[in-house]
Design an enzyme around this catalytic site. Structure first.
Site, PDB file in Angstrom:
ATOM      1  N   HIS A 100       0.816  -1.225   0.000  1.00  0.00           N
ATOM      2  CA  HIS A 100       0.000   0.000   0.000  1.00  0.00           C
ATOM      3  C   HIS A 100       0.848   1.273   0.000  1.00  0.00           C
ATOM      4  O   HIS A 100       0.495   2.274   0.626  1.00  0.00           O
ATOM      5  CB  HIS A 100      -0.965  -0.002   1.174  1.00  0.00           C
ATOM      6  CG  HIS A 100      -2.020  -1.053   1.111  1.00  0.00           C
ATOM      7  ND1 HIS A 100      -2.549  -1.509  -0.077  1.00  0.00           N
ATOM      8  CD2 HIS A 100      -2.648  -1.753   2.098  1.00  0.00           C
ATOM      9  CE1 HIS A 100      -3.470  -2.432   0.173  1.00  0.00           C
ATOM     10  NE2 HIS A 100      -3.541  -2.607   1.477  1.00  0.00           N
TER      11      HIS A 100
ATOM     12  N   HIS B 113     -10.085   1.392   0.685  1.00  0.00           N
ATOM     13  CA  HIS B 113      -9.930   0.224   1.567  1.00  0.00           C
ATOM     14  C   HIS B 113     -11.031   0.175   2.626  1.00  0.00           C
ATOM     15  O   HIS B 113     -10.780  -0.222   3.771  1.00  0.00           O
ATOM     16  CB  HIS B 113      -8.553   0.254   2.237  1.00  0.00           C
ATOM     17  CG  HIS B 113      -8.001  -1.090   2.591  1.00  0.00           C
ATOM     18  ND1 HIS B 113      -8.616  -1.937   3.487  1.00  0.00           N
ATOM     19  CD2 HIS B 113      -6.893  -1.739   2.175  1.00  0.00           C
ATOM     20  CE1 HIS B 113      -7.893  -3.033   3.620  1.00  0.00           C
ATOM     21  NE2 HIS B 113      -6.844  -2.951   2.824  1.00  0.00           N
TER      22      HIS B 113
ATOM     23  N   GLU C  78     -11.379  -4.112  -3.172  1.00  0.00           N
ATOM     24  CA  GLU C  78     -10.396  -3.091  -3.536  1.00  0.00           C
ATOM     25  C   GLU C  78     -10.102  -3.173  -5.033  1.00  0.00           C
ATOM     26  O   GLU C  78      -9.390  -4.061  -5.484  1.00  0.00           O
ATOM     27  CB  GLU C  78      -9.118  -3.295  -2.730  1.00  0.00           C
ATOM     28  CG  GLU C  78      -9.328  -3.318  -1.221  1.00  0.00           C
ATOM     29  CD  GLU C  78      -8.166  -3.969  -0.491  1.00  0.00           C
ATOM     30  OE1 GLU C  78      -7.026  -3.477  -0.634  1.00  0.00           O
ATOM     31  OE2 GLU C  78      -8.389  -4.985   0.211  1.00  0.00           O
TER      32      GLU C  78
END
Length: 348
Positions: free
Chosen positions: A106, A177, A313
């Site tokens: 991420h 998210h 996602e």
């Protein structure tokens, strides 16, 4: 349709955080913060007409200043994992943060969800957040400008549009998210809720959850959601990808062919709420919150546990920069990255 702006709280370094409350004529409500550009609440009516808040979140600014779980968060510059925390762009190597074993997850720290964004009411149903990400931020090249807009429609869809550009070739792979549970804040378990996905294949991984490059058919496996299955129905099966991830934490190869289309559904038989997920991106990470572990500070003092929610996602495939058969997340200098993902709520 209305948008109300309120003071929400103050960060540890003294910055005032604003809360944007979007409400449509159907009674659906979405709540956003300019801190992190996060989604903190989504209220939708169930089959009895009772509003349910269907996303996990915190009760304070302090919660969102931590937010290692990513509740409600925009993720960038790169969603998901990059193997070896290293990339090559235009012949040059870049070292990223190793924040997930030897890999990058991420983007790195500070995450986009732990920064103050500039907020703007762009229309009677749209809020825009913008951020400048300097060259070298998280290890990625290029001075970048990022914009995320949230639009609430009268059809009960929260549509998230992403736009970014930079002065060097760089990676843009942004996602949201949010953790969803369609039975609201009294539920501790998402395993009976059912998933459908328009995906014939997924991308298997190694033990570090980095894709091998294989695109594998879901046929005959517990990864097949082309018809509705409860999340918990097959999650403990003796299947290597499930054992590696402790449940579902896998990228699905969507059949949308690059167009904005319905690709996933989540439904609760208890509340009758159905969430439809739309995107124009090629992949969708289905994550059954396997690593969520007694996360305190939740709404009304809640502690959120393992497999209590599920994430959808939208993304370029994980580690796409290292696999020629995956669509590339590299955006050339001066060009604009644009993508849209929507979450639409109905009743069944």
């Amino acid at each position: 349709m209305s948008i109300e702006v309120k003071d929400y709280g103050v960060t540890a370094d003294g910055q005032q955080v604003k809360q944007y409350i979007m409400t449509n004529r159907q009674g659906m409500k979405a709540v956003l913060l300019n801190y992190g550009a996060v989604v903190t609440e989504i209220h939708v009516p169930d089959k009895e007409g009772v509003l349910q808040d269907v996303v996990w979140g915190y009760d304070s600014v302090a919660g969102y200043e931590g937010n290692g779980t990513g509740f409600g968060s925009p993720i960038g510059r790169n969603a998901n994992r990059i193997g070896g925390a290293r990339i090559e762009i235009a012949g040059k190597q870049y070292e990223l943060q190793k924040n997930n074993g030897e890999n990058n997850l991420h983007g790195g720290q500070p995450g986009y969800n732990c920064r103050m964004w500039r907020g703007l009411i762009a229309d009677d149903n749209k809020v825009e957040f913008s951020l400048e990400s300097p060259d070298g931020d998280q290890g990625f090249p290029g001075n970048a400008k990022v914009k995320i807009s949230y639009t609430l429609t009268e059809e009960n869809e929260l549509r998230i549009a992403y736009e970014a550009s930079a002065d060097q070739d760089t990676i843009f792979n942004l996602t949201n998210h949010s953790y969803f549970n369609l039975e609201g804040q009294t539920s501790d378990n998402v395993l009976e809720q059912q998933v459908w996905m328009d995906a014939d294949a997924f991308t298997p991984t190694d033990d570090g959850l980095i894709p091998t490059g294989e695109i594998r058919s879901v046929q005959g496996t517990p990864m097949d959601f082309r018809s509705y299955h409860a999340i918990g129905e097959r999650i403990e099966e003796d299947y290597e990808p499930l054992k590696q991830a402790g449940g579902y934490d896998h990228n699905y190869v969507l059949n949308n062919e690059g167009g904005y289309a319905l690709c996933c559904k989540l439904k609760s038989l208890k509340t009758g709420i159905v969430m439809e997920v739309y995107t124009d991106l090629p992949g969708m990470q289905l994550y059954s919150s396997n690593f969520l572990d007694k996360e305190a500070g939740g709404k009304s003092g809640r502690v959120y546990g393992r497999r209590s929610a599920v994430c959808f996602e939208s993304q370029y495939f994980p580690d796409a920069v290292h696999h020629e058969n995956f669509k590339s997340p590299i955006c050339p200098a001066g060009e604009t990255y644009r993508t849209v993902t929507g979450y639409r709520f109905t009743l069944e």
